[in-house]
Design an enzyme around this catalytic site. Structure first.
Site, PDB file in Angstrom:
ATOM      1  N   TRP A  12      -3.809  -1.887  -1.398  1.00  0.00           N
ATOM      2  CA  TRP A  12      -3.727  -2.923  -2.434  1.00  0.00           C
ATOM      3  C   TRP A  12      -3.916  -4.261  -1.742  1.00  0.00           C
ATOM      4  O   TRP A  12      -3.102  -4.660  -0.924  1.00  0.00           O
ATOM      5  CB  TRP A  12      -2.359  -2.863  -3.095  1.00  0.00           C
ATOM      6  CG  TRP A  12      -2.142  -3.829  -4.219  1.00  0.00           C
ATOM      7  CD1 TRP A  12      -2.396  -3.616  -5.532  1.00  0.00           C
ATOM      8  CD2 TRP A  12      -1.601  -5.160  -4.138  1.00  0.00           C
ATOM      9  NE1 TRP A  12      -2.062  -4.715  -6.266  1.00  0.00           N
ATOM     10  CE2 TRP A  12      -1.572  -5.684  -5.443  1.00  0.00           C
ATOM     11  CE3 TRP A  12      -1.153  -5.963  -3.095  1.00  0.00           C
ATOM     12  CZ2 TRP A  12      -1.113  -6.958  -5.733  1.00  0.00           C
ATOM     13  CZ3 TRP A  12      -0.681  -7.245  -3.374  1.00  0.00           C
ATOM     14  CH2 TRP A  12      -0.661  -7.719  -4.688  1.00  0.00           C
ATOM     15  N   ARG A  37       0.689   2.632  -5.835  1.00  0.00           N
ATOM     16  CA  ARG A  37       1.091   1.565  -4.915  1.00  0.00           C
ATOM     17  C   ARG A  37      -0.082   0.683  -4.495  1.00  0.00           C
ATOM     18  O   ARG A  37       0.114  -0.370  -3.891  1.00  0.00           O
ATOM     19  CB  ARG A  37       1.729   2.156  -3.660  1.00  0.00           C
ATOM     20  CG  ARG A  37       2.983   2.932  -3.939  1.00  0.00           C
ATOM     21  CD  ARG A  37       3.527   3.492  -2.649  1.00  0.00           C
ATOM     22  NE  ARG A  37       3.973   2.438  -1.778  1.00  0.00           N
ATOM     23  CZ  ARG A  37       5.201   1.936  -1.769  1.00  0.00           C
ATOM     24  NH1 ARG A  37       6.110   2.424  -2.563  1.00  0.00           N
ATOM     25  NH2 ARG A  37       5.524   0.966  -0.937  1.00  0.00           N
ATOM     26  N   HIS A  57       9.415 -27.722 -29.639  1.00  0.00           N
ATOM     27  CA  HIS A  57       9.534 -28.782 -28.629  1.00  0.00           C
ATOM     28  C   HIS A  57       8.251 -28.927 -27.813  1.00  0.00           C
ATOM     29  O   HIS A  57       8.274 -29.489 -26.723  1.00  0.00           O
ATOM     30  CB  HIS A  57      10.730 -28.513 -27.717  1.00  0.00           C
ATOM     31  CG  HIS A  57      12.035 -28.606 -28.448  1.00  0.00           C
ATOM     32  ND1 HIS A  57      12.554 -29.791 -28.897  1.00  0.00           N
ATOM     33  CD2 HIS A  57      12.905 -27.644 -28.852  1.00  0.00           C
ATOM     34  CE1 HIS A  57      13.700 -29.579 -29.527  1.00  0.00           C
ATOM     35  NE2 HIS A  57      13.932 -28.269 -29.519  1.00  0.00           N
ATOM     36  N   GLU A 106       0.701  -8.218 -18.397  1.00  0.00           N
ATOM     37  CA  GLU A 106       0.339  -7.493 -17.181  1.00  0.00           C
ATOM     38  C   GLU A 106      -0.574  -6.306 -17.440  1.00  0.00           C
ATOM     39  O   GLU A 106      -1.280  -5.876 -16.542  1.00  0.00           O
ATOM     40  CB  GLU A 106       1.556  -7.116 -16.332  1.00  0.00           C
ATOM     41  CG  GLU A 106       2.615  -6.322 -17.001  1.00  0.00           C
ATOM     42  CD  GLU A 106       3.819  -6.069 -16.088  1.00  0.00           C
ATOM     43  OE1 GLU A 106       3.776  -6.311 -14.878  1.00  0.00           O
ATOM     44  OE2 GLU A 106       4.829  -5.580 -16.624  1.00  0.00           O
ATOM     45  N   ASN A 130       1.546  -0.232   5.993  1.00  0.00           N
ATOM     46  CA  ASN A 130       1.938  -0.962   4.789  1.00  0.00           C
ATOM     47  C   ASN A 130       2.838  -2.102   5.242  1.00  0.00           C
ATOM     48  O   ASN A 130       3.863  -1.853   5.877  1.00  0.00           O
ATOM     49  CB  ASN A 130       2.695  -0.032   3.831  1.00  0.00           C
ATOM     50  CG  ASN A 130       3.298  -0.791   2.657  1.00  0.00           C
ATOM     51  OD1 ASN A 130       2.766  -1.813   2.241  1.00  0.00           O
ATOM     52  ND2 ASN A 130       4.405  -0.290   2.141  1.00  0.00           N
ATOM     53  N   GLY A 131       2.424  -3.328   4.931  1.00  0.00           N
ATOM     54  CA  GLY A 131       3.224  -4.486   5.347  1.00  0.00           C
ATOM     55  C   GLY A 131       2.296  -5.628   5.724  1.00  0.00           C
ATOM     56  O   GLY A 131       1.115  -5.616   5.391  1.00  0.00           O
ATOM     57  N   LYS A 157       5.051  -7.629 -20.658  1.00  0.00           N
ATOM     58  CA  LYS A 157       4.355  -6.351 -20.863  1.00  0.00           C
ATOM     59  C   LYS A 157       2.924  -6.587 -21.325  1.00  0.00           C
ATOM     60  O   LYS A 157       1.987  -5.983 -20.823  1.00  0.00           O
ATOM     61  CB  LYS A 157       5.075  -5.459 -21.901  1.00  0.00           C
ATOM     62  CG  LYS A 157       6.407  -4.881 -21.481  1.00  0.00           C
ATOM     63  CD  LYS A 157       6.313  -3.798 -20.426  1.00  0.00           C
ATOM     64  CE  LYS A 157       6.343  -4.303 -19.035  1.00  0.00           C
ATOM     65  NZ  LYS A 157       7.529  -4.564 -18.315  1.00  0.00           N
ATOM     66  N   GLU A 214      10.492 -10.323 -21.986  1.00  0.00           N
ATOM     67  CA  GLU A 214      10.035  -9.035 -21.460  1.00  0.00           C
ATOM     68  C   GLU A 214       8.789  -8.548 -22.213  1.00  0.00           C
ATOM     69  O   GLU A 214       7.845  -8.034 -21.609  1.00  0.00           O
ATOM     70  CB  GLU A 214      11.172  -8.002 -21.542  1.00  0.00           C
ATOM     71  CG  GLU A 214      10.794  -6.579 -21.184  1.00  0.00           C
ATOM     72  CD  GLU A 214      10.226  -6.390 -19.779  1.00  0.00           C
ATOM     73  OE1 GLU A 214      10.279  -7.330 -18.965  1.00  0.00           O
ATOM     74  OE2 GLU A 214       9.695  -5.307 -19.518  1.00  0.00           O
ATOM     75  N   CYS A 272       0.832  -1.205   0.000  1.00  0.00           N
ATOM     76  CA  CYS A 272       0.000   0.000   0.000  1.00  0.00           C
ATOM     77  C   CYS A 272       0.865   1.252   0.000  1.00  0.00           C
ATOM     78  O   CYS A 272       2.076   1.190   0.103  1.00  0.00           O
ATOM     79  CB  CYS A 272      -0.860   0.004   1.247  1.00  0.00           C
ATOM     80  SG  CYS A 272      -1.645  -1.574   1.544  1.00  0.00           S
ATOM     81  N   LYS A 305       3.244  -1.666  -7.677  1.00  0.00           N
ATOM     82  CA  LYS A 305       4.536  -1.226  -8.198  1.00  0.00           C
ATOM     83  C   LYS A 305       5.705  -1.866  -7.448  1.00  0.00           C
ATOM     84  O   LYS A 305       6.636  -2.355  -8.060  1.00  0.00           O
ATOM     85  CB  LYS A 305       4.617   0.306  -8.133  1.00  0.00           C
ATOM     86  CG  LYS A 305       5.890   0.880  -8.742  1.00  0.00           C
ATOM     87  CD  LYS A 305       5.942   0.675 -10.244  1.00  0.00           C
ATOM     88  CE  LYS A 305       7.176   1.250 -10.884  1.00  0.00           C
ATOM     89  NZ  LYS A 305       7.410   0.639 -12.202  1.00  0.00           N
TER      90      LYS A 305
END
Ligand code: M6R
Length: 614
Positions: free
Chosen positions: A91, A44, A516, A500, A117-118, A497, A493, A19, A609
């Site tokens: 979050w 966040r 394969h 997400e 936050n935690g 992108k 990468e 958060c 983030k």
């Protein structure tokens, strides 16, 4: 994010937070300041938002579920009075996105408010203890134990606020950054362990902040103090004694040597400005951030180069996008510096413990410098006496304070949850160090600067051309991306992108790997992005041909058109800097795919983030 999902599954019964928190004490109306600050931290967490202020002797709390602007329309945060307060944007991974679970949380007597936050890992045990003492709980959160523990120590053990907070935090297992506001006091307490917290100092206006991240208060002040783990700050904002900082286990001795750092990010850098989204702004900023990243002090380059050359074993560690930058670097170190470097996902690093010695070098790559898995990896490295170097964007982040040496990416704040500009800065820096390790620093610089000349055009062309492509493909269920050698990490990468931000399933492969197994999934119209570099052209085109033969829709990214492509995105050849240019159109395609599917690219679901859980 595979590791993240695993963790979530393992601790299903908990609500997990990553958060944004901010506290304010000054002369202005706290609610107005806090609203501006918490909006700057919305990246966040964006499930719910809340605020507490204190006016004379009363606490005023408002909170609700939704994005800040929506909640503000009903809660009217600016109506809250007082010059001290705290705010929170939350979050949560699953369940529990309710008004009652939103922060701030109050003690049973309503006199203590906490934003957190935690994760309080032992919250069930603490809840049981408090219930036996007669406390009741309104939410399903772990956080609610904190204000109640504080109340317990104040009422039952007759402690003052400071001691009560100290004793409460000492009982917590897990991580926290908290701001505590009390109805009885005109000062606030901020403390941390394992979650970031920074004090903002505006001496001229005599106002002080405590926040998860600097952009929160950048429009008010630039002087900051980064709190370390197990530190507690009391913010009085008196002109003769504005704040005091202590170790959590010793509230009698003020820590006198906390350095005040000046932040050189501009306010505009942390705002969307003329752009519709931070993602678009940050993609566009690559027109100059790549160049800025390699403007490094020569002594620092020499120091890092010597550390790499003298090490017995080099590990590059990172998570998500930063990990992909490490994979990319390993190819350049092999080709150019003729050095083997180990590349390990930070969350898997502990499995390499038996190979760590004091001569080993661990290079930790991160945008935020707060990713829990990465910090754990660095702690493991340090426990074995290894040398550590951070390649990081956020000054003062925990990573910079853990590592022996830090190389700053200087990309400016990256607000969007998706890493874009930080990725190309990481690629540029790692390429630079590969070349300097080969004694060819100037060649490395030249290659990067040559690539930089094309960044403007690649971005502008892609912005213009890829919208219709995204509109054509936005209903697809899968994307495959293939590349060989240096273009393989670009495929990884690129897939991240697309996934997400657009929530379309995407997978990146080394070109030869599809046959394969995964080629079984190719059917008519399935998009496959083939990333074609000069040196891999023949091989990757034949892999693309295999996909096309099964009906795949081939999008070529490369230097030359080819008949195998159903759609072609031209990108100039840039030698070892190819990955810098090749990723730009994919970032932009991902952005347009999100928009075409009706999603807000700045608020991807389930993501945050800084991933501060393990
Ligand atoms: O701040 P870091 O670079 O340490 O973050 C690592 C990952 O969490 C991050 O790259 C994540 O994968 C992003 N969402 C990618 O866009």
């Amino acid at each position: 994010m595979g590791g993240l999902w695993l963790v979530i599954a393992n601790i299903e019964s908990k609500v997990i937070f990553m958060c944004g928190i901010v506290g304010y004490k000054g002369k202005r109306k706290a609610s107005e300041v806090l609203l501006r600050c918490i909006k700057n931290l919305e990246y966040r967490g964006y499930d719910s938002v809340g605020m507490v202020t204190k006016d004379d002797k009363s606490l005023h709390v408002r909170k609700n579920v939704g994005k800040i602007d929506e909640v503000d329309k009903t809660e009217h945060f600016e109506q809250l009075n007082g010059n001290i307060g705290a705010a929170h944007s939350r979050w949560a991974t699953h369940g529990g996105v309710t008004k009652l679970n939103a922060h701030p949380h109050l003690s049973n007597d309503g006199k203590i408010a906490v934003v957190h936050n935690g994760i309080v890992e032992n919250y069930q045990e603490l809840k049981e203890f408090l219930k036996k003492e007669g406390f009741e709980f309104k939410s399903q959160t772990d956080t609610e134990v904190i204000p109640n523990l504080i109340e317990y120590y104040i009422i039952k053990e007759r402690n003052g606020l400071k001691d009560a907070v100290q004793k409460s935090l000492a009982r917590i297992e897990g991580s926290f950054a908290v701001v505590v506001i009390s109805q009885e006091e005109d000062w606030m307490i901020a403390a941390r362990r394992g979650s970031p917290l920074v004090l903002g100092i505006n001496k001229k206006e005599n106002e002080y902040f405590a926040a998860s991240d600097v952009p929160a208060f950048l429009e008010y002040c630039r002087d900051v103090i980064y709190l370390d783990d197990d530190e507690l700050a009391i913010v009085y904002s008196n002109s003769n004694n504005p704040y005091e900082i202590f170790r959590l286990n010793d509230l009698t001795n003020i820590i006198s040597k906390k350095e005040i750092k000046r932040i050189d990010w501009s306010v505009d850098q942390a705002k969307k400005g003329k752009y519709s989204h931070f993602m678009l702004k940050e993609i566009t900023e690559q027109k100059y951030t790549i160049r800025t990243a390699i403007e490094q002090d020569h002594e620092l380059i020499a120091k890092v180069t010597a550390a790499i050359k003298n090490a017995h074993g080099v590990f590059f560690v990172g998570c998500g996008t930063s990990y992909h930058a490490c994979v990319s670097a390993s190819y350049i170190f092999a080709h150019v510096a003729k050095r083997h470097v180990n590349v390990v996902l930070a969350s898997e690093f502990r499995n390499h413990e038996n190979f760590l010695k004091k001569e080993t070098l661990v290079v930790a790559v991160s945008q935020s410098g707060e990713t829990a898995d990465l910090l754990d990896a660095v702690k493991t490295a340090k426990a074995h006496g290894c040398k550590t170097i951070a390649i990081v964007n956020v000054m003062g982040s925990t990573l910079t304070r853990l590592c022996d040496t830090s190389v700053m990416m200087n990309s400016g704040p990256e607000i969007c949850v998706l890493s874009t500009k930080s990725y190309t800065s990481q690629l540029a820096l790692l390429l630079l160090f590969a070349y300097s390790s080969a004694g060819r620093l100037e060649d490395g610089k030249k290659i990067i600067l040559e690539a930089c000349k094309h960044v403007d055009k690649v971005i502008d062309d892609s912005l213009e051309k890829l919208k219709p492509l995204a509109e054509k493909l936005h209903k697809q269920h899968d994307f495959f991306l293939i590349g060989r050698d240096l273009a393989y990490p670009s495929a990884l990468e690129g897939a991240l992108k697309i996934k997400e931000v657009s929530y379309i399933h995407a997978e990146g492969f080394a070109g030869a790997e599809l046959k394969h197994g995964t080629i079984a999934l190719i059917e008519k119209g399935v998009p496959c992005i083939a990333i074609v570099t000069k040196s891999t052209e023949k091989m990757i085109l034949s892999n693309a041909m295999e996909v096309k033969a099964r009906g795949g829709f081939i999008i070529g990214i490369g230097n030359e058109p080819n008949e195998v492509f159903d759609y072609f995105i031209q990108v100039p050849a840039a030698s070892d800097a190819d990955p810098i240019l090749m990723i730009l159109p994919i970032q932009i395609l991902a952005y347009h795919l999100a928009l075409a599917r009706g999603f807000d690219p700045d608020f991807p679901k389930n993501l945050a983030k800084s991933v501060t859980v393990r």
